[in-house]
Write an enzyme that holds these catalytic residues in place. Sequence first.
Site, PDB file in Angstrom:
ATOM      1  N   ASP A  12       0.862  -1.186   0.000  1.00  0.00           N
ATOM      2  CA  ASP A  12       0.000   0.000   0.000  1.00  0.00           C
ATOM      3  C   ASP A  12       0.898   1.235   0.000  1.00  0.00           C
ATOM      4  O   ASP A  12       1.531   1.542   1.010  1.00  0.00           O
ATOM      5  CB  ASP A  12      -0.901   0.015   1.247  1.00  0.00           C
ATOM      6  CG  ASP A  12      -2.000  -1.040   1.180  1.00  0.00           C
ATOM      7  OD1 ASP A  12      -1.758  -2.087   0.543  1.00  0.00           O
ATOM      8  OD2 ASP A  12      -3.077  -0.826   1.764  1.00  0.00           O
ATOM      9  N   LYS A  27      -6.926   3.266  -3.445  1.00  0.00           N
ATOM     10  CA  LYS A  27      -7.361   3.255  -2.044  1.00  0.00           C
ATOM     11  C   LYS A  27      -7.571   4.682  -1.589  1.00  0.00           C
ATOM     12  O   LYS A  27      -6.788   5.569  -1.929  1.00  0.00           O
ATOM     13  CB  LYS A  27      -6.266   2.546  -1.228  1.00  0.00           C
ATOM     14  CG  LYS A  27      -6.437   2.576   0.275  1.00  0.00           C
ATOM     15  CD  LYS A  27      -5.382   1.698   0.962  1.00  0.00           C
ATOM     16  CE  LYS A  27      -5.327   1.941   2.446  1.00  0.00           C
ATOM     17  NZ  LYS A  27      -4.281   1.152   3.128  1.00  0.00           N
ATOM     18  N   LYS A  74     -10.356   0.257  -2.680  1.00  0.00           N
ATOM     19  CA  LYS A  74     -10.309  -0.002  -1.240  1.00  0.00           C
ATOM     20  C   LYS A  74     -10.578   1.275  -0.457  1.00  0.00           C
ATOM     21  O   LYS A  74      -9.709   2.132  -0.355  1.00  0.00           O
ATOM     22  CB  LYS A  74      -8.933  -0.566  -0.865  1.00  0.00           C
ATOM     23  CG  LYS A  74      -8.727  -0.735   0.642  1.00  0.00           C
ATOM     24  CD  LYS A  74      -7.389  -1.377   0.970  1.00  0.00           C
ATOM     25  CE  LYS A  74      -7.105  -1.323   2.465  1.00  0.00           C
ATOM     26  NZ  LYS A  74      -5.780  -1.849   2.817  1.00  0.00           N
TER      27      LYS A  74
END
Lengths: 327, 289
Positions: free
Chosen positions: A159, A227, A263
Amino acid sequence: MSTTAPTDPAPGLAAYSEVTAGEASLRRFLHGLPGVDQVGAEARAAGLGTRSIKTTAKAWALDLAIRMVDLTTLEGQDTPGKVRALASKALRPDPADPSCPSVAAVCVYGDLVGEVKAVVGSEVNVAAVATAFPSGRASMAVKLADTRDAVAAGADEIDMVIDRGAFLAGHYLQVFEEIVATREACVRPDGSHAHLKVIFETGELQTYDNVRRASWLAMLAGADFIKTSTGKVQPAATLPVTLVMLEVVRDFREATGVQIGVKPAGGIRTAKDAIKYLVMVNEIAGDDWLDPDWFRFGASTLLNDLLMQRTKMTTGRYSGPDYFTLD
Amino acid sequence: MARIDVRKTYKLYIGGAFPRSESGHSYEVTDSKGKFVANASLASRKDVRDAVVAARKAFGPWSARTAYNRSQILYRIAEVMEDRRPQFEEAVKQSEGGTAAAARGQVDAAVDRLVWYAGWADKLAQVIGNANPVAGPFFNHTAPEPTGVVGVLAPQSSSLLGLVSVVAPAIVTGNVAVVVSSYARPLPAVTFAEVLATSDVPGGVVNILTGDAAVLAPWLAAHMDVNAIDLCGVAGSAELATSLEVAAADNLKRVRRAPDAEPDWTLDPGLSPMTAFVEHKTVWHPIGI
């Protein structure tokens, strides 16, 4: 899912090679994207939030939501013991009920990947935050070293945070190149690559238009997932922001044939909220995205509420927080 | 021209706010002669759920307050009730019938009872706590601690004195309460909720649901996050009371059993309403350290 070999860009993506060739063309493309109707997006998100999901559909949604959770702990005070406990919980969220599915992944800082891996093996993915999370304020060399460390330690997913300063200053190509470089750093010696999730920190991007631009930028640069937030900045994930991102991945697949995951992370605490997100995924992106490979929740407290609701559905009586572990 | 009546619909009291029932339902409340008085919200199981969440949130801070401070707050409730005496008298007379003097007497007794329980806040531990003699160099103390979230089924006929007599002993020791009021006589409870909201009682410490105890009690009794239940409100229905006790056994709730008939609330209540909802904690401490 995390072991697909890197291939040539999909034929659809090749059409965008001119766009990403230079700063000017990239800016022209991103600023040429249609603007987001803020009032419309918020009204649509609120409208979808009123859907009523009950009985068997609710049971299905709860199980799906549990399978989509990236169980996250990103605190300075994380100890190896705490992380191992969290990893055990990821494997068997409800030890009293063997029918309860595992979560999708455990999300930790890069140095703790080994601890998680030792517990979960290959049953649950390990995600590591990298590139000077959460601020993204470090030199490129440091960010890439951060990423390579995590991948070498066995992270299945990375991430990364984008450089919001550069993005807001309009240096789109710099952001683009950072994502491309990080994507290359995700490649393992055997040629496979760790899945790359790109965090925008939408709470710092100011407008929905910027969210849409950042989404396109990240997808063109080779992100596997986009995300919303780090969870360290308020507001974190919201329904309208996620709606905008879901629209973008839907449009992107239509344009290029490449499917990208979404996400939302941070601020999703109740099962009710999670189900609202799932309704939105189904209505905006389509049911292809109703899968842990394509939609995730970045959360920690959410899991307990999902488990409590699940227990309520199976036992017929309200459960309480005393019966589930604190993270 | 004749003035048009304002037909009121009273709301629930959950977490310091006055929401409508999640179900959207309400029911007609009549006076002792069957004449329409007002509408009251008909609480559903989801209101029970919300009330328990609110109560659980309030439990930590409320139980951490000093006994002296809880005492002051209970006394403050009595003060504010005193200020709204005419409204209480009318509500009691309307719902229970009887004379104005009888209603006044019940309000007096309710206020006095609150003052009485307020006094107990910092004295109960002295009376039922203990310094235990042990065979070793230790101080050994036993002290009462609050049980947690208490579900209270308020008595069906004594709408104010009975209500105060079951709520005050639960909260004075540091518990928080989810109260189901009398079904047929909910209005004194509604006014009591308005008093609570304006007398320094933190939101969530007392939550009052107007509705049918037979519908709501099973959810409260089976709720895994409720630590104790007072079954007073189902006095006389032995079968229902038994089924509630069975449901309450699942998480070992403390149960204050339903009496065969509602007691005479004007009698001295004794300590049992308070001691029913405390846990005795014993602490060993070495002497000389």
